[in-house]
Design a protein around this motif. Structure first.
Motif, PDB file in Angstrom:
ATOM      1  N   GLY A   2       0.818  -1.206   0.000  1.00 42.26           N
ATOM      2  CA  GLY A   2       0.000   0.000   0.000  1.00 42.26           C
ATOM      3  C   GLY A   2       0.852   1.256   0.000  1.00 42.26           C
ATOM      4  N   LYS A 264      -3.892   5.977   3.111  1.00 34.80           N
ATOM      5  CA  LYS A 264      -4.829   4.889   3.409  1.00 34.80           C
ATOM      6  C   LYS A 264      -5.893   4.765   2.324  1.00 34.80           C
ATOM      7  CE  LYS A 264      -7.699   2.913   7.051  1.00 34.80           C
ATOM      8  NZ  LYS A 264      -8.628   2.349   6.072  1.00 34.80           N
ATOM      9  N   ILE A 265      -6.401   5.917   1.863  1.00 35.26           N
ATOM     10  CA  ILE A 265      -7.419   5.895   0.812  1.00 35.26           C
ATOM     11  C   ILE A 265      -6.873   5.247  -0.455  1.00 35.26           C
ATOM     12  CG2 ILE A 265      -8.774   7.360  -0.738  1.00 35.26           C
ATOM     13  CD1 ILE A 265      -9.026   9.350   1.607  1.00 35.26           C
ATOM     14  N   SER A 267      -4.279   3.213  -0.681  1.00 38.30           N
ATOM     15  CA  SER A 267      -3.992   1.809  -0.396  1.00 38.30           C
ATOM     16  C   SER A 267      -5.256   0.960  -0.467  1.00 38.30           C
ATOM     17  CB  SER A 267      -3.348   1.687   0.987  1.00 38.30           C
ATOM     18  OG  SER A 267      -3.112   0.333   1.306  1.00 38.30           O
ATOM     19  N   ASP A 268      -6.340   1.437   0.162  1.00 31.64           N
ATOM     20  CA  ASP A 268      -7.611   0.703   0.140  1.00 31.64           C
ATOM     21  C   ASP A 268      -8.146   0.576  -1.289  1.00 31.64           C
ATOM     22  OD1 ASP A 268      -7.449   0.491   2.860  1.00 31.64           O
ATOM     23  OD2 ASP A 268      -8.898   2.083   3.290  1.00 31.64           O
ATOM     24  N   GLU A 271      -6.347  -2.070  -3.337  1.00 33.35           N
ATOM     25  CA  GLU A 271      -6.718  -3.435  -2.973  1.00 33.35           C
ATOM     26  C   GLU A 271      -8.108  -3.803  -3.486  1.00 33.35           C
ATOM     27  OE1 GLU A 271      -6.349  -3.656   1.222  1.00 33.35           O
ATOM     28  OE2 GLU A 271      -4.164  -3.394   1.237  1.00 33.35           O
ATOM     29  N   SER A 272      -8.905  -2.783  -3.810  1.00 31.85           N
ATOM     30  CA  SER A 272     -10.266  -3.021  -4.284  1.00 31.85           C
ATOM     31  C   SER A 272     -10.279  -3.393  -5.765  1.00 31.85           C
ATOM     32  CB  SER A 272     -11.127  -1.779  -4.036  1.00 31.85           C
ATOM     33  OG  SER A 272     -12.417  -1.936  -4.591  1.00 31.85           O
TER      34      SER A 272
END
Length: 352
Positions: A2, A264-265, A267-268, A271-272
């Motif tokens: 991430g 974080k946004i 990284s998330d 992963e989506s």
């Protein structure tokens, strides 16, 4: 993984922004000494075509160092036709605006790519009908699919809201129910609601909510261009209004996020799906464009403001005023960055 994605996305956005400045500067004959991704100590560099292209240690931004212009030395002046400070104010404004414009252009390209790959959106299928609403009184039901309103074909849930809020009088709804076509005449009513900033507003509504089914849009090349334009304009308007609400106090300062939140946004999203990552990247790109146009002296918008002053008053601001405002700009930026990091850390502890 991430963290690597975050650094790659941020570096890509910074590169595009600085490339806008670089190309505009070279177009007007301004010499560019350094094109840097990151700040601080140089960890890689290559001299090519009269410019040192480098990657620096701190990857949270970048800069283009032009002859006659240096944010670390605002009073710098250099002579010669290839110097930034000898160019006309309107030429300097174009050079300054080219960075944020590159961010808007990049966002449009990303949205266009998303459209060609298959943009996702909510299906125009009803999931809930509010009791005592005009939709309930008209007989609309869960699982009804709205396929047309008046003469406009409906493909997405967003289109329903646009038609309802932007037209007047009663509307003719064409409903698909159990493979049968049903026509309903509904007159939207002005009702209490909330916008995306949680402000209380009044707008035309009929009292329905989506079922939540996600569909893929099959857009043509031309429709993809329209999609990219609409999304870029919507994102720009949303972020600009957000800044306005923040300044006016409607949005609390605790909502400001820093690099941790952005990381974080991203990284998330990575992963989506690739589409989610491209969508977030486009939104952050627009964000960078808008924020860099704010009239804060240390940003592009602040420098544009100085040049507009010179165009109108036929003289430059005094060196003392220029230095003072630039230093204040850096203080404001530093304070906002620290506030963002503070809020990020607070959220981490609250979530734990």
């Amino acid at each position: 993984m991430g963290t690597i994605t975050f650094l790659l996305v941020l570096s890509f956005l910074v590169f595009f922004h600085e490339l806008g400045h670089f190309l505009a500067a070279r177009y007007f004959g301004v010499k560019v000494h350094v094109f840097s991704i990151g700040f601080g100590k140089q960890i890689y560099s290559k001299y090519w075509a009269g410019t040192t292209w480098q990657i620096a240690l701190i990857p949270l931004g970048g800069y283009v160092k032009m002859k006659g212009q240096d944010d670390t030395n605002p009073a710098l002046t250099e002579s010669g036709d290839d110097s930034y400070n000898t160019k006309k104010p309107w030429q300097r404004i174009i050079i300054l605006f080219a960075g944020p414009f590159a961010n808007f252009l990049l966002a449009a390209i990303l949205y266009f790519t998303i459209a060609l790959m298959g943009a996702k959106t909510l299906a125009p299928i009803i999931g809930n009908v509010s009791p005592d609403s005009v939709a309930f009184q008209a007989g609309l039901q869960k699982n009804d699919e709205i396929i047309r309103i008046n003469d406009l074909e409906i493909k997405t849930w967003d289109e329903i809201g646009k038609v309802i809020t932007t037209t007047e009088g009663a509307l003719q709804f064409y409903i698909k129910r159990d493979n049968n076509l049903i026509i309903k005449i509904i007159n939207p009513q002005i009702s209490d609601s909330q916008n995306m900033f949680n402000e209380k507003i009044k707008k035309r509504m009929i009292g329905i909510a989506p079922i939540g089914e996600v569909i893929t849009l099959n857009l043509s090349f031309y429709d993809s261009l329209i999609y990219a334009y609409d999304k870029t304009i919507f994102a720009s308007t949303m972020i600009f209004q957000g800044v306005q609400k923040l300044i006016s106090g409607i949005i609390p300062s605790s909502e400001i996020g820093g690099v941790i939140s952005i990381g974080k946004i991203i990284s998330d999203a990575s992963e989506s799906s690739i589409i989610a990552l491209l969508t977030i990247t486009a939104l952050i790109s627009v964000n960078l464009g808008i924020l860099n146009l704010l009239p804060i002296p240390a940003l592009d918008g602040g420098h544009i403001m100085f040049n507009l002053y010179e165009m109108i008053m036929r003289r430059k601001p005094s060196e003392q005023v220029f230095m003072f405002l630039t230093i204040m700009g850096w203080i404001i930026l530093g304070s906002l960055m620290l506030l963002g990091i503070y809020n990020d850390i607070n959220r981490i502890f609250l979530n734990n």
